[in-house]
Design a protein around this motif. Structure first.
Motif, PDB file in Angstrom:
ATOM      1  N   MET A   1       0.855  -1.204   0.000  1.00 32.35           N
ATOM      2  CA  MET A   1       0.000   0.000   0.000  1.00 32.35           C
ATOM      3  C   MET A   1       0.888   1.250   0.000  1.00 32.35           C
ATOM      4  SD  MET A   1      -3.506   0.555   0.594  1.00 32.35           S
ATOM      5  CE  MET A   1      -4.083  -0.768   1.660  1.00 32.35           C
ATOM      6  N   ASP A   2       0.684   2.143  -0.977  1.00 34.32           N
ATOM      7  CA  ASP A   2       1.511   3.363  -1.041  1.00 34.32           C
ATOM      8  C   ASP A   2       0.838   4.478  -0.220  1.00 34.32           C
ATOM      9  OD1 ASP A   2       3.088   5.510  -1.629  1.00 34.32           O
ATOM     10  OD2 ASP A   2       3.193   5.094  -3.788  1.00 34.32           O
ATOM     11  N   TYR A   3       1.074   4.430   1.103  1.00 37.43           N
ATOM     12  CA  TYR A   3       0.410   5.391   1.999  1.00 37.43           C
ATOM     13  C   TYR A   3       0.740   6.837   1.642  1.00 37.43           C
ATOM     14  CZ  TYR A   3      -1.109   1.641   5.170  1.00 37.43           C
ATOM     15  OH  TYR A   3      -1.721   0.539   5.718  1.00 37.43           O
ATOM     16  N   GLN A   4       2.012   7.090   1.275  1.00 38.78           N
ATOM     17  CA  GLN A   4       2.391   8.476   0.981  1.00 38.78           C
ATOM     18  C   GLN A   4       1.564   9.036  -0.188  1.00 38.78           C
ATOM     19  OE1 GLN A   4       4.642  10.354   2.903  1.00 38.78           O
ATOM     20  NE2 GLN A   4       3.563  11.927   1.738  1.00 38.78           N
ATOM     21  N   LYS A   5       1.422   8.233  -1.205  1.00 38.41           N
ATOM     22  CA  LYS A   5       0.661   8.671  -2.381  1.00 38.41           C
ATOM     23  C   LYS A   5      -0.811   8.917  -2.002  1.00 38.41           C
ATOM     24  CE  LYS A   5      -0.087   7.340  -7.120  1.00 38.41           C
ATOM     25  NZ  LYS A   5      -0.253   6.165  -7.955  1.00 38.41           N
ATOM     26  N   ILE A   6      -1.347   8.009  -1.212  1.00 35.99           N
ATOM     27  CA  ILE A   6      -2.763   8.136  -0.825  1.00 35.99           C
ATOM     28  C   ILE A   6      -2.977   9.408   0.002  1.00 35.99           C
ATOM     29  CG2 ILE A   6      -4.621   7.079   0.555  1.00 35.99           C
ATOM     30  CD1 ILE A   6      -3.351   4.325  -0.226  1.00 35.99           C
ATOM     31  N   ILE A   7      -2.084   9.633   0.956  1.00 36.25           N
ATOM     32  CA  ILE A   7      -2.222  10.804   1.841  1.00 36.25           C
ATOM     33  C   ILE A   7      -2.022  12.102   1.055  1.00 36.25           C
ATOM     34  CG2 ILE A   7      -1.055  11.996   3.758  1.00 36.25           C
ATOM     35  CD1 ILE A   7      -0.925   9.324   5.146  1.00 36.25           C
ATOM     36  N   ASP A   8      -1.034  12.123   0.182  1.00 36.57           N
ATOM     37  CA  ASP A   8      -0.824  13.326  -0.670  1.00 36.57           C
ATOM     38  C   ASP A   8      -2.089  13.605  -1.487  1.00 36.57           C
ATOM     39  OD1 ASP A   8       1.742  13.914   0.139  1.00 36.57           O
ATOM     40  OD2 ASP A   8       2.696  12.701  -1.429  1.00 36.57           O
ATOM     41  N   GLY A   9      -2.649  12.553  -2.047  1.00 37.80           N
ATOM     42  CA  GLY A   9      -3.852  12.697  -2.878  1.00 37.80           C
ATOM     43  C   GLY A   9      -5.023  13.233  -2.063  1.00 37.80           C
ATOM     44  N   LEU A  10      -5.185  12.703  -0.856  1.00 36.16           N
ATOM     45  CA  LEU A  10      -6.293  13.155   0.006  1.00 36.16           C
ATOM     46  C   LEU A  10      -6.102  14.607   0.404  1.00 36.16           C
ATOM     47  CD1 LEU A  10      -6.788  10.163   2.467  1.00 36.16           C
ATOM     48  CD2 LEU A  10      -8.276  10.888   0.605  1.00 36.16           C
ATOM     49  N   HIS A  11      -4.858  14.961   0.713  1.00 34.63           N
ATOM     50  CA  HIS A  11      -4.583  16.334   1.134  1.00 34.63           C
ATOM     51  C   HIS A  11      -4.925  17.301   0.003  1.00 34.63           C
ATOM     52  CE1 HIS A  11      -2.292  19.901   2.299  1.00 34.63           C
ATOM     53  NE2 HIS A  11      -2.581  19.517   3.518  1.00 34.63           N
ATOM     54  N   GLN A  12      -4.512  16.944  -1.166  1.00 30.65           N
ATOM     55  CA  GLN A  12      -4.768  17.801  -2.340  1.00 30.65           C
ATOM     56  C   GLN A  12      -6.275  17.925  -2.613  1.00 30.65           C
ATOM     57  OE1 GLN A  12      -2.904  16.284  -5.822  1.00 30.65           O
ATOM     58  NE2 GLN A  12      -2.506  18.312  -6.655  1.00 30.65           N
ATOM     59  N   LYS A  13      -6.934  16.781  -2.614  1.00 33.49           N
ATOM     60  CA  LYS A  13      -8.364  16.757  -2.940  1.00 33.49           C
ATOM     61  C   LYS A  13      -9.179  17.535  -1.913  1.00 33.49           C
ATOM     62  CE  LYS A  13     -12.142  13.538  -3.691  1.00 33.49           C
ATOM     63  NZ  LYS A  13     -12.755  12.777  -2.606  1.00 33.49           N
ATOM     64  N   HIS A  14      -8.924  17.275  -0.618  1.00 32.26           N
ATOM     65  CA  HIS A  14      -9.766  17.876   0.421  1.00 32.26           C
ATOM     66  C   HIS A  14      -9.417  19.326   0.707  1.00 32.26           C
ATOM     67  CE1 HIS A  14     -12.238  14.419   1.255  1.00 32.26           C
ATOM     68  NE2 HIS A  14     -11.163  13.702   0.974  1.00 32.26           N
ATOM     69  N   SER A  15      -8.214  19.763   0.327  1.00 34.24           N
ATOM     70  CA  SER A  15      -7.849  21.185   0.495  1.00 34.24           C
ATOM     71  C   SER A  15      -8.862  22.078  -0.215  1.00 34.24           C
ATOM     72  CB  SER A  15      -6.457  21.456  -0.057  1.00 34.24           C
ATOM     73  OG  SER A  15      -5.504  20.831   0.757  1.00 34.24           O
ATOM     74  N   LYS A  16      -9.488  21.554  -1.243  1.00 33.97           N
ATOM     75  CA  LYS A  16     -10.482  22.340  -1.990  1.00 33.97           C
ATOM     76  C   LYS A  16     -11.697  22.692  -1.131  1.00 33.97           C
ATOM     77  CE  LYS A  16      -9.069  20.323  -6.337  1.00 33.97           C
ATOM     78  NZ  LYS A  16      -9.043  18.922  -6.732  1.00 33.97           N
ATOM     79  N   GLU A  17     -11.907  21.917  -0.065  1.00 34.09           N
ATOM     80  CA  GLU A  17     -13.076  22.148   0.805  1.00 34.09           C
ATOM     81  C   GLU A  17     -12.704  22.926   2.063  1.00 34.09           C
ATOM     82  OE1 GLU A  17     -16.234  18.957   1.145  1.00 34.09           O
ATOM     83  OE2 GLU A  17     -14.410  17.789   0.896  1.00 34.09           O
ATOM     84  N   ILE A  18     -11.525  23.567   2.040  1.00 38.31           N
ATOM     85  CA  ILE A  18     -10.974  24.186   3.255  1.00 38.31           C
ATOM     86  C   ILE A  18     -11.888  25.251   3.871  1.00 38.31           C
ATOM     87  CG2 ILE A  18      -9.567  26.063   2.228  1.00 38.31           C
ATOM     88  CD1 ILE A  18      -7.909  23.700   4.578  1.00 38.31           C
ATOM     89  N   ASN A  19     -12.827  25.771   3.095  1.00 37.91           N
ATOM     90  CA  ASN A  19     -13.699  26.831   3.622  1.00 37.91           C
ATOM     91  C   ASN A  19     -14.868  26.318   4.439  1.00 37.91           C
ATOM     92  OD1 ASN A  19     -12.224  28.922   2.649  1.00 37.91           O
ATOM     93  ND2 ASN A  19     -13.165  28.789   0.607  1.00 37.91           N
ATOM     94  N   LYS A  20     -15.086  25.005   4.405  1.00 41.02           N
ATOM     95  CA  LYS A  20     -16.266  24.473   5.109  1.00 41.02           C
ATOM     96  C   LYS A  20     -16.013  24.327   6.613  1.00 41.02           C
ATOM     97  CE  LYS A  20     -18.536  22.498   1.228  1.00 41.02           C
ATOM     98  NZ  LYS A  20     -18.549  21.289   0.425  1.00 41.02           N
TER      99      LYS A  20
END
Ligand code: GLN
Length: 304
Positions: A1-20
């Protein structure tokens, strides 16, 4: 399991919702935080750390500290603590007073404010210097000296903590607080004010993924049975009146704090911590919850 890739991806994706969500404002000092902070860290039992965003920045751990207090109480006093605090989900907000009166000053569980205040009271009776010993205990779990209380947050909570004062007073009237009210509140606010990074939090919770043993030095803190109980307490009550949703959507035991942190444990594997200060309506980190839900969905991780 490539945890680093998964976490980077989640951080990038969810940063878009930072205003909620909304930063906790009932503790004025907490409001000063940069609300766009967002960090994720996963720490494995094999001593690997994967992080994204602000995962090495300190923040106020708030109610996550209640897990350390419970653990220290169980270590020092064993299971007799359950006579003064229950282990059922409250179904109410973390600072609700409604159940406490008709349940005669016995809090539903150790993670709502009243429950943590009773645990603080027990630790004050048991330990010679509770604040120092609490700090030393958490520092040992992380293997660092670089963990401190934030006195500004303590002062801010003391000044505005009318509800917590109401909890202690009510419990004192039922005989479930043995020490002076101000002493109990002082200890409680200190532990809540403690500042840690996502990485330090993940590391500090690893003993709960490891049957009660600190992995880096093999020191047993609590028995396997007690470790299981702490995890089940988190699963049932760690996110207050959102614990059901957290079990449903994330599927791991976890604990949140109004500073915006959430720690979740996958027994035998890892701890994962998220930090984003904006909270949802239940007082849990909006983005943290979403990111953890996505993480366990992508990795198909769950204890169920
Ligand atoms: N110190 C906070 C309080 O007493 C802790 C609450 C939390 O993190 N849920 O209200």
């Amino acid at each position: 399991m490539d945890y680093q890739k998964i976490i980077d991806g989640l951080h990038q994706k969810h940063s878009k919702e930072i205003n909620k969500g909304k930063v906790a404002s009932y503790i004025p000092e907490l409001k000063k935080i940069d609300s766009n902070k967002f960090g994720i860290n996963l720490f494995t039992l094999s001593n690997q750390s994967f992080g994204a965003g602000d995962y090495q920045e300190k923040f106020s751990i708030q109610s996550i500290s209640k897990v350390f207090a419970l653990t220290l109480a169980l270590k020092e006093m064993g299971e007799k603590i359950w006579k003064r605090v229950g282990i059922e989900p409250s179904g109410d907000p973390f600072n609700s007073l409604v159940q406490l009166e008709f349940e005669k000053g016995i809090p539903r569980n150790p993670f709502i404010n009243s429950g943590a205040l009773v645990i603080c009271d027990m630790l004050i009776s048991k330990l010679k210097s509770p604040k120092t010993e609490f700090l030393t205990f958490v520092r040992k779990l992380v293997n660092t000296k670089d963990i401190y209380f934030n006195e500004k947050i303590v002062a801010s909570e003391k000044k505005h903590g009318f509800k917590n004062a109401a909890h202690v007073n009510l419990m004192k009237s039922f005989g479930n607080i043995k020490n002076e009210i101000d002493v109990v509140l002082d200890f409680y606010y200190h532990m809540c004010s403690m500042e840690m990074t996502c990485e330090e939090l993940s590391k500090s919770f690893l003993l709960f993924a490891n049957d009660g043993i600190i992995p880096y030095n093999n020191e047993r803190i609590v028995s396997l049975r007690v470790s299981k109980r702490i995890n089940s307490s988190m699963q049932l009550c760690g996110l207050y009146d959102e614990a059901g949703q957290f079990a449903f959507k994330v599927g791991l035991p976890g604990k949140s704090g109004v500073g915006g942190g959430i720690v979740a444990i996958h027994p035998d594997l890892y701890c994962i911590t998220t930090w984003s200060p904006k909270l949802n309506k239940k007082g849990n980190s909006y983005l943290g919850f979403k990111a953890l839900e996505a993480f366990t969905t992508i990795t198909e991780a769950s204890i169920f």
